[in-house]
Design an enzyme around this catalytic site. Structure first.
Site, PDB file in Angstrom:
ATOM      1  N   ARG A 144     -29.989 -88.495   6.584  1.00  0.00           N
ATOM      2  CA  ARG A 144     -29.960 -87.074   6.921  1.00  0.00           C
ATOM      3  C   ARG A 144     -28.538 -86.692   7.314  1.00  0.00           C
ATOM      4  NH1 ARG A 144     -34.008 -86.949   4.579  1.00  0.00           N
ATOM      5  NH2 ARG A 144     -36.092 -86.218   5.223  1.00  0.00           N
TER       6      ARG A 144
ATOM      7  N   HIS B 290     -27.805 -84.731  -2.752  1.00  0.00           N
ATOM      8  CA  HIS B 290     -29.089 -85.184  -2.210  1.00  0.00           C
ATOM      9  C   HIS B 290     -29.987 -85.702  -3.342  1.00  0.00           C
ATOM     10  CE1 HIS B 290     -31.837 -84.641   1.509  1.00  0.00           C
ATOM     11  NE2 HIS B 290     -32.277 -85.637   0.771  1.00  0.00           N
TER      12      HIS B 290
END
Length: 248
Positions: free
Chosen positions: A163, A211
């Site tokens: 994250r 991502h």
């Protein structure tokens, strides 16, 4: 019963969920092999200096770099769940020394495992490449900061696929500028999509990906969810139950 299919348990827990509801996360859903591919690519690209060769080729230069020893590049994997164990095992196949750190004790074949806060600094100081696969919780937010990253071996390299909120961006930039860190591959960011004009886009020591290190695969996810529902109907135990107090 609620299933978390990849948006992050931290986000899911912000919803209004009735007391006593059990939350189940997917164990893999086709992500572990993708994650292993990504991490091996990033580690090998740095170790073999392919980024340097790419820059030379772009300038029309035929260059040579002296081979480096894998023993000088121990890789640390933070987080030894399903994904972390698959990544650690894949890196071992390329003969890198691999260390692993987790909240609770784990045993992974061929990996030097550390557990708990008391071993964290020793783990970091043993690593030259650091892969972050930790869940995001109040305890792990900003865990990749000046203090922790400066404990890595000189010339360290960071790979963050967990994250964006794990990483203190300015601390990484400072350590890159100071030369303690050689570079980073970043797949996750505090703001996504990464804002136009962000320094990460064009920093010569940072590789950015959108991502995409591991995507939740639909067919595998459906099969796993259905399998867990059937197991619950039969009264059988299932893996992946979330502990709300722990955050994952």
């Amino acid at each position: 019963m609620a299933f978390n299919t990849g948006a992050g348990v931290d986000a899911l827990l912000k919803l209004r969920i009735a007391p006593g509801t059990r939350i189940v996360r997917l164990d893999d859903a086709g992500m572990s092999v993708q994650m292993a591919e990504y991490e091996c690519h990033a580690v090998i690209r740095h170790f073999r200096e392919f980024d340097g060769y790419e820059a030379d080729v772009a300038q029309g230069r035929w260059s040579y770099r002296k081979p480096r020893a894998r023993a000088d590049f121990p890789v640390g994997v933070m987080g030894l769940g399903v994904l972390g164990q698959r990544v650690a095992g894949a890196l071992r196949q390329f003969d890198f020394p691999v260390r692993g750190w987790s909240r609770s004790a784990k045993a992974v074949d061929g990996v030097a495992c550390y557990a708990g806060p008391a071993t964290f600094h020793n783990f970091l100081s043993s690593c030259r490449v650091l892969v972050n696969l930790l869940p995001l919780t109040p305890d792990t937010q900003d865990i990749l900061n000046r203090d922790t990253l400066s404990r890595l071996r000189p010339g360290a390299y960071l790979i963050n696929v967990a994250r964006g909120a794990h990483l203190v961006d300015d601390d990484l930039l400072a350590l890159l500028d100071e030369g303690h860190m050689a570079g980073a591959t970043l797949d996750v960011f505090r703001a996504e999509p990464l804002p136009a004009g962000h320094v990460f886009w064009k920093h010569p020591k940072i590789t950015v990906t959108p991502h995409t290190s591991a995507r939740t695969l639909r067919d595998e996810s459906i099969a796993q969810i259905a399998g867990k529902i059937l197991a619950l109907e039969r009264g059988e135990p299932i893996a992946g139950l979330v502990d709300p107090a722990r955050g994952y």
